[in-house]
Each structure stands twice: as C-alpha cells, then as structure tokens.
Design a protein around this motif. Structure first.
Motif, PDB file in Angstrom:
ATOM      1  N   SER A 287       0.898  -1.206   0.000  1.00  0.00           N
ATOM      2  CA  SER A 287       0.000   0.000   0.000  1.00  0.00           C
ATOM      3  C   SER A 287       0.905   1.215   0.000  1.00  0.00           C
TER       4      SER A 287
ATOM      5  N   SER B 258       1.067   5.657  -0.989  1.00  0.00           N
ATOM      6  CA  SER B 258       0.325   6.893  -1.340  1.00  0.00           C
ATOM      7  C   SER B 258       1.348   7.994  -1.598  1.00  0.00           C
TER       8      SER B 258
ATOM      9  N   GLY C  37       0.140  11.254  -2.192  1.00  0.00           N
ATOM     10  CA  GLY C  37      -0.513  12.527  -1.879  1.00  0.00           C
ATOM     11  C   GLY C  37      -0.723  12.684  -0.381  1.00  0.00           C
ATOM     12  N   ARG C  38      -1.645  13.615  -0.099  1.00  0.00           N
ATOM     13  CA  ARG C  38      -1.950  13.879   1.307  1.00  0.00           C
ATOM     14  C   ARG C  38      -2.831  12.791   1.899  1.00  0.00           C
ATOM     15  N   VAL C  39      -3.463  12.016   1.017  1.00  0.00           N
ATOM     16  CA  VAL C  39      -4.360  10.954   1.508  1.00  0.00           C
ATOM     17  C   VAL C  39      -3.501   9.790   2.001  1.00  0.00           C
ATOM     18  N   PRO C  40      -3.754   9.303   3.216  1.00  0.00           N
ATOM     19  CA  PRO C  40      -2.961   8.194   3.747  1.00  0.00           C
ATOM     20  C   PRO C  40      -3.137   6.933   2.902  1.00  0.00           C
ATOM     21  N   ALA C  41      -2.116   6.108   2.888  1.00  0.00           N
ATOM     22  CA  ALA C  41      -2.202   4.847   2.146  1.00  0.00           C
ATOM     23  C   ALA C  41      -3.208   3.931   2.829  1.00  0.00           C
ATOM     24  N   ALA C  42      -3.861   3.136   1.997  1.00  0.00           N
ATOM     25  CA  ALA C  42      -4.873   2.212   2.518  1.00  0.00           C
ATOM     26  C   ALA C  42      -4.222   1.172   3.423  1.00  0.00           C
TER      27      ALA C  42
END
Length: 416
Positions: free
Chosen positions: A22, A24, A26-31
């Motif tokens: 997993s 990421s 960007g600013r979105v955390p990795a799943a």
C-alpha cells in the motif's frame, strides 16, 4: 523519490515474495493492508545445490579405503596378540618332545612376574611356577610346581644349537640330577622347565641361610650331599650313553630337595661327546676357583676337569669356605698345608663344633685334595671317588703339591 524492494540471501537457497503493498503519494494516507486477505506464498521452486559427481565419487572412494585400512589394522592387532600366546613351530622343532606352550608357562608364572623370581644367573632368570597337569587315573587335574628358566640368547643360531643339546640332555634321568621336564621356544626366548626343588641351592645352605637364621648344615647332611653329587657326576661321565662334561660344578648349581638329596643342575655349559672321542673345545668356560689348571692352557675340558671342580666343591662342603678370595688364597693349597702338617681336621668348618665324624671328615678332605691335583692324570675318576667315599676302597696317600707354581691368570670374559 524512488520506492522499491530489496532482499538478499546467504549461502543457502531462499525466495522472497511481495504479497501485497500500500502506497500513497498525496496527502491521503495509504490504505491499510488486510493481512488475512493476502494470498498464500507460492511454493519454493528454487533449485537446491547439488554436489558434482566427481566429488561424490572421490568421497566414496576415500571412505572405502579408510574403512578397509581400519579393518586391516584391527585384524593385525588381534593377530599380534594371538601370536604372543600361540606357538609357531619351525621345521627343526617338530620332532622335539616335552614342548610346553608359552601361554601355559606365562599363566603358571603370573606373566613372569618379578615376585615369582627365585634365581638369576649368567644364562637367564628362573621363575617359580605352578602348572595344571591332567591325570588319567584321576578325573580332577592336579597342580605341579615347576622352575622355569627364561633365556634370551644372542642369536637364532645360538638357540638352535642350544636346543639341539637340550634335546639330548632332556633324556638324562638320575636321582642326583635336576630333571628337565621340557622346553619352549617363543620368539628369541628359550624357556627350560625343570622340577621345582624346594630347599634351594647348596650355596645358600652353606652361606646365606646360616647368616639369616643361624641354621648350620649338619655334617651328616654334608657328607650325604657330597656322595650324591659324586653319584650324579659318575652317571654323566660313565653310565649314560654319551659322555657329558658339566663344566660348571659349583654349590650354586647344586639344588637340595625336600629329602636333603642333591640335584646337580644348570647344564648351560655342558658338552656331550661320543664315547671314544676327544674334546675339541677351545673356549675357556667355568667359574673362577673351580677351574682346573689345564683349562687355561688349552681350553680342553674333560671328565678330569669336572673331577677337579668336584674336589674344590668337596673341600668347600667340609670347610665351609669359598675356594678363593680377593687375595692369593686358594682353598686346596690351604687344606694341603693343614694336611702336610698333620692337622687336616683344622680345615673342618668351625661352625660344626664337635658335631661331625672325624673319620668321615678326614676322608672327605683327603679325597678333595686328590681330586684337586694340578696334574689331570693324577686325579681319580668319579667311579673311584665314589668308592672312596663309600669306604669300598682305601684312599691312597696324597703327595704334597701346591697350585702356586701353576697359578694362572683368568681371561676377563670368563663366566663368573
């Protein structure tokens, strides 16, 4: 920025798998990964390292050779152990009677233990032993005491010559001779087996025993011992099928049995001759003090040289004195001085006190002087000596003589 995976292996084969990831940017955390939902890892199909066929062949070959060498070494050790106990007969030994097995003699003497030693000499060491004897008349075996003389000759040829003579001497049978039961050859060792004589040597009874316990050999015992020795020498010189010259008559070679009978032994220097033949020996052997004067001139031993040694021994039995000392003393000359002055009984062992027969003592001393005559032709034969001792013949007058004129130097290689 770069993102990747790395792994490493050691000496052994291994496999590394990425089953899930997993990430990421960007600013979105990795799943979040659901570990339980990840697939099972595939089977490891990595090839295992195998040995080269040549290496395997070499290992197998070396293992086989080493195994064979170990087995052979083990068998060799077993063989040598058995060889130490078993006899290997040579062709010349096959017809010899009275042969003992070495392992039986070793058992009889506790492995030739030092505690079993009863005597030592120039020809070997004597051990007391006990050997089991089977009897046809009895179901249970009996035990006989034996004396085992262990000799280590200088050469194999010497062993063969000595055993050849022992084969003849083994047939000697007389009540006043030590009985040779048999022999054994083991490697370079020659072992002679005799009857065990309990009272030890005449030498010890004359000298050692009185010093230890004060028990002096009685006159009756001395006179009977002298007669017995004379009887044994007569058998050797005249009554056996061959002429046997002992060549080393002395107290240490006379053993006394439990009935106080003498047994002449130690035939290590003895020589056998056909009747009618002459001695051709040139090697001077014997013991200082008991050697006839002619031996140092020509080395030819004879029955007369045995008579001389018996004469010295007879004077020694009566007087209780050694034949020589570190000075110029010689027993026969000393007794002759007493005899010529009419005081021959002064030569009798003072330890006897008055406990002796004067007639027998005078007789023995005169006979001893006759036997010790410097001229071999003037000495009586052993048959006459025995008749003198038994009173069957009158003893002739002894002419005055001295060994000082025939005094001889003894070579350094003579047997002490």
């Amino acid at each position: 920025m770069y993102v990747g995976f790395t792994a490493a292996t050691g000496d052994k084969s291994s496999a590394h798998y990425v089953m899930g990831w997993s990430f990421s940017t960007g600013r979105v955390p990795a799943a979040t990964l659901n570990i339980s939902a990840l697939p099972a890892p595939p089977p490891n199909r990595a090839k295992k390292r195998r040995f080269n066929k040549e290496v395997i062949s070499l290992i197998v070959s070396l293992t086989t050779v080493i195994t064979i060498m170990l087995v052979l070494s083990f068998l060799l050790i077993i063989y040598r152990r058995r060889l130490n106990q078993e006899e290997i007969l040579e062709d010349w030994e096959l017809d010899h009677p009275h042969r003992f097995r070495y392992k039986d003699l070793s058992t009889a003497t506790d492995g030739f233990n030092d505690n079993r030693i009863i005597g030592t000499g120039g020809f070997g060491t004597v051990y007391k032993g006990s050997i089991t004897v089977s009897s046809s008349s009895s179901s249970s075996p009996s035990s006989d005491e034996i004396a085992v003389k262990k000799i280590t000759p200088n050469s194999i040829q010497g062993v063969r010559e000595f055993v050849a003579e022992i084969e003849s001497l083994g047939r000697l049978r007389h009540k006043n001779l030590v009985n040779l039961q048999g022999w054994c050859k083991h490697g370079n060792d020659l072992l002679l087996i005799y009857d065990y004589i309990p009272n030890g040597s005449l030498d010890s009874l004359l000298y050692s025993k009185p010093r230890l316990c004060g028990a002096v050999l009685t006159w009756n015992a001395r006179f009977q011992i002298a007669k017995g020795i004379a009887s044994g020498l007569l058998y050797l010189h005249e009554e056996w099928e061959k002429i046997v010259i002992h060549r080393d008559v002395k107290p240490s070679n006379v053993l006394i049995d439990d009935q106080m009978n003498p047994r002449l032994g130690d035939f290590g220097l003895a020589r056998l001759y056909e009747r009618g033949s002459l001695s051709h020996t040139t090697v001077v052997v014997g013991t200082i003090g008991y050697m006839a004067p002619e031996l140092t001139r020509n080395g030819n031993s004879s029955s007369a040289s045995d008579v001389f040694a018996f004469g010295v021994l007879l004077l020694e039995i009566v007087s209780g004195r050694k034949p020589t000392d570190s000075g110029s003393f010689f027993l026969a000359d000393w007794v002759m001085e007493m005899h010529s002055s009419g005081q021959v009984l002064r030569a009798v062992d003072s330890r006897l006190g008055s406990g002796y027969d004067e007639g027998e003592a005078r007789l023995a001393l005169v006979i001893g002087l006759l036997c010790c005559h410097p001229k071999r032709g003037s000495r009586p034969a052993m048959r006459m000596v025995l008749r003198y001792l038994n009173g069957d013949e009158d003893v002739p007058e002894v002419e005055v003589y001295s060994h000082s004129s025939s005094r001889y130097s003894v070579p350094s290689d003579l047997k002490e």
